[in-house]
Design a protein around this motif. Structure first.
Motif, PDB file in Angstrom:
ATOM      1  N   HIS A  46      18.097  59.609  13.320  1.00 36.88           N
ATOM      2  CA  HIS A  46      19.353  59.112  13.885  1.00 36.88           C
ATOM      3  C   HIS A  46      19.524  59.692  15.275  1.00 36.88           C
ATOM      4  O   HIS A  46      19.363  60.899  15.477  1.00 36.88           O
ATOM      5  CB  HIS A  46      20.518  59.534  12.982  1.00 36.88           C
ATOM      6  CG  HIS A  46      21.872  59.239  13.553  1.00 36.88           C
ATOM      7  ND1 HIS A  46      22.501  58.021  13.393  1.00 36.88           N
ATOM      8  CD2 HIS A  46      22.726  60.004  14.290  1.00 36.88           C
ATOM      9  CE1 HIS A  46      23.679  58.057  13.995  1.00 36.88           C
ATOM     10  NE2 HIS A  46      23.840  59.238  14.552  1.00 36.88           N
ATOM     11  N   HIS A  47      19.876  58.826  16.231  1.00 38.01           N
ATOM     12  CA  HIS A  47      20.027  59.300  17.607  1.00 38.01           C
ATOM     13  C   HIS A  47      21.068  58.461  18.331  1.00 38.01           C
ATOM     14  O   HIS A  47      21.097  57.236  18.208  1.00 38.01           O
ATOM     15  CB  HIS A  47      18.687  59.204  18.337  1.00 38.01           C
ATOM     16  CG  HIS A  47      18.702  59.805  19.710  1.00 38.01           C
ATOM     17  ND1 HIS A  47      19.011  61.120  19.952  1.00 38.01           N
ATOM     18  CD2 HIS A  47      18.435  59.257  20.936  1.00 38.01           C
ATOM     19  CE1 HIS A  47      18.937  61.372  21.242  1.00 38.01           C
ATOM     20  NE2 HIS A  47      18.600  60.262  21.864  1.00 38.01           N
ATOM     21  N   THR A  48      21.954  59.134  19.088  1.00 38.67           N
ATOM     22  CA  THR A  48      22.892  58.437  19.966  1.00 38.67           C
ATOM     23  C   THR A  48      22.709  58.970  21.376  1.00 38.67           C
ATOM     24  O   THR A  48      22.332  60.128  21.575  1.00 38.67           O
ATOM     25  CB  THR A  48      24.347  58.642  19.521  1.00 38.67           C
ATOM     26  OG1 THR A  48      24.682  60.033  19.582  1.00 38.67           O
ATOM     27  CG2 THR A  48      24.564  58.131  18.114  1.00 38.67           C
ATOM     28  N   LEU A 230      27.595  52.606  13.111  1.00 27.77           N
ATOM     29  CA  LEU A 230      27.566  54.039  13.403  1.00 27.77           C
ATOM     30  C   LEU A 230      28.674  54.719  12.607  1.00 27.77           C
ATOM     31  O   LEU A 230      29.858  54.540  12.876  1.00 27.77           O
ATOM     32  CB  LEU A 230      27.749  54.265  14.901  1.00 27.77           C
ATOM     33  CG  LEU A 230      27.814  55.711  15.406  1.00 27.77           C
ATOM     34  CD1 LEU A 230      26.600  56.511  14.947  1.00 27.77           C
ATOM     35  CD2 LEU A 230      27.923  55.725  16.927  1.00 27.77           C
ATOM     36  N   ASP A 232      29.375  58.038  12.154  1.00 31.41           N
ATOM     37  CA  ASP A 232      30.003  59.241  12.694  1.00 31.41           C
ATOM     38  C   ASP A 232      31.079  58.847  13.717  1.00 31.41           C
ATOM     39  O   ASP A 232      30.770  58.311  14.783  1.00 31.41           O
ATOM     40  CB  ASP A 232      28.944  60.131  13.347  1.00 31.41           C
ATOM     41  CG  ASP A 232      29.497  61.487  13.741  1.00 31.41           C
ATOM     42  OD1 ASP A 232      30.369  61.534  14.635  1.00 31.41           O
ATOM     43  OD2 ASP A 232      29.059  62.502  13.182  1.00 31.41           O
ATOM     44  N   GLU A 235      30.787  60.451  17.282  1.00 33.80           N
ATOM     45  CA  GLU A 235      29.722  59.843  18.080  1.00 33.80           C
ATOM     46  C   GLU A 235      30.148  58.466  18.573  1.00 33.80           C
ATOM     47  O   GLU A 235      29.878  58.102  19.730  1.00 33.80           O
ATOM     48  CB  GLU A 235      28.441  59.742  17.254  1.00 33.80           C
ATOM     49  CG  GLU A 235      27.788  61.077  16.953  1.00 33.80           C
ATOM     50  CD  GLU A 235      26.516  60.932  16.157  1.00 33.80           C
ATOM     51  OE1 GLU A 235      25.658  61.835  16.249  1.00 33.80           O
ATOM     52  OE2 GLU A 235      26.363  59.918  15.438  1.00 33.80           O
ATOM     53  N   ARG A 236      30.793  57.715  17.709  1.00 37.74           N
ATOM     54  CA  ARG A 236      31.253  56.384  18.111  1.00 37.74           C
ATOM     55  C   ARG A 236      32.257  56.475  19.254  1.00 37.74           C
ATOM     56  O   ARG A 236      32.195  55.702  20.219  1.00 37.74           O
ATOM     57  CB  ARG A 236      31.859  55.662  16.903  1.00 37.74           C
ATOM     58  CG  ARG A 236      32.219  54.216  17.183  1.00 37.74           C
ATOM     59  CD  ARG A 236      32.500  53.447  15.900  1.00 37.74           C
ATOM     60  NE  ARG A 236      33.590  54.020  15.131  1.00 37.74           N
ATOM     61  CZ  ARG A 236      33.466  54.639  13.959  1.00 37.74           C
ATOM     62  NH1 ARG A 236      32.272  54.783  13.417  1.00 37.74           N
ATOM     63  NH2 ARG A 236      34.523  55.117  13.330  1.00 37.74           N
ATOM     64  N   THR A 238      32.456  58.836  21.461  1.00 43.75           N
ATOM     65  CA  THR A 238      31.751  59.254  22.668  1.00 43.75           C
ATOM     66  C   THR A 238      31.117  58.061  23.377  1.00 43.75           C
ATOM     67  O   THR A 238      31.234  57.902  24.603  1.00 43.75           O
ATOM     68  CB  THR A 238      30.659  60.287  22.331  1.00 43.75           C
ATOM     69  OG1 THR A 238      31.290  61.481  21.832  1.00 43.75           O
ATOM     70  CG2 THR A 238      29.834  60.645  23.563  1.00 43.75           C
ATOM     71  N   LEU A 239      30.464  57.200  22.605  1.00 49.40           N
ATOM     72  CA  LEU A 239      29.808  56.031  23.197  1.00 49.40           C
ATOM     73  C   LEU A 239      30.827  55.043  23.751  1.00 49.40           C
ATOM     74  O   LEU A 239      30.667  54.516  24.860  1.00 49.40           O
ATOM     75  CB  LEU A 239      28.915  55.354  22.155  1.00 49.40           C
ATOM     76  CG  LEU A 239      27.729  56.169  21.648  1.00 49.40           C
ATOM     77  CD1 LEU A 239      26.986  55.406  20.553  1.00 49.40           C
ATOM     78  CD2 LEU A 239      26.780  56.518  22.777  1.00 49.40           C
TER      79      LEU A 239
END
Length: 252
Positions: A46-48, A230, A232, A235-236, A238-239
């Motif tokens: 998993h990577h963002t 996604l 998390d 993380e969502r 942040t994007l």
């Protein structure tokens, strides 16, 4: 042999819409810089990432998924110069690849995602959702190739691209490609490009929202599709936050 002799040109299908001058500034050495990722049977990678600066960037991933493995990659591309994220993934039996990406920005930069998804074994699945929002003379590209090997029965692969142009000089390009050698598969792709819904903007204005607030809400809803898978929340955010911060640079 000179360095330029090894660099791509627009005659190369995968580089058709790229900023070739920027690629030359990156140099041939950048084309060999792949992140090699092997995901063991049953494991998850998993990577963002938020990518883009005022200099050209090239991010390349080569992923091999074992049986039942899963790879998830989510990215926001806000480059002020040519920025390309390229992924080549090979799926084993029952593996899954999930990709969600947003390109967003103005100026005259080219921002792009390029994926090659190789369904090498049966019962594997993949899903790719890309949203592109541009203004000025900015360009957002998605080139997605799906390859299904002869023995890869029960493949289920999908791609969905939508572009939103906030000014007339901006552009968005989608090039889906399918190469299928199995007969029991599901492979789907869709691509649309349009403008903001004026009726929705008028409705929001009638409820007291400023043009900037209305634009932000509409764009947020539009790009949110790319990150639905996604899980998390941080993380969502942040994007999405990186994309909406880029949007603040335009006033229409």
């Amino acid at each position: 042999m000179t360095q330029n002799a090894t660099l791509p040109t627009r005659r190369d299908e995968a580089w058709r819409y790229a900023d070739i001058d920027a690629v030359q500034r990156l140099g041939a050495g950048a084309l060999d810089a792949w992140d090699e990722i092997n995901v063991a049977d049953g494991d998850t990678w998993h990577h963002t990432m938020v990518v883009g600066s005022d200099s050209p960037e090239l991010h390349r991933f080569r992923i091999v998924l074992g049986a039942g493995a899963r790879a998830e990659l989510f990215a926001t591309n806000i480059g002020g110069d040519f920025t390309r994220v390229e992924v080549e993934v090979t799926l084993g039996t029952g593996a899954h690849f999930e990709f969600g990406g947003v390109t967003i920005g103005g100026g005259d930069a080219v921002r792009e995602f390029v994926t090659t998804t190789i369904h090498a074994q049966p019962n594997a699945t993949s899903n790719q959702t890309v949203r592109s929002v541009h203004w000025g003379t900015g360009t957002g590209n998605f080139m997605g190739e799906i390859k299904v090997a002869r023995g890869a029965q029960k493949t289920d692969a999908a791609q969905d691209f939508k572009g939103l142009l906030l000014e007339a000089g901006a552009s968005a390009n989608a090039v889906p490609q399918l190469e299928i050698f199995a007969d029991d598969v599901k492979c789907a792709h869709g691509a649309t490009v349009g403008q903001l819904d004026e009726a929705a903007r008028y409705y929001m204005a009638s409820r007291g929202l400023s043009p900037a607030q209305a634009q932000r809400l509409l764009v947020q809803a539009f790009i949110g599709d790319a990150f639905v898978e996604l899980e998390d929340e941080a993380e969502r955010e942040t994007l999405l936050g990186a994309a909406l911060t880029a949007l603040e640079r335009v006033t229409l």
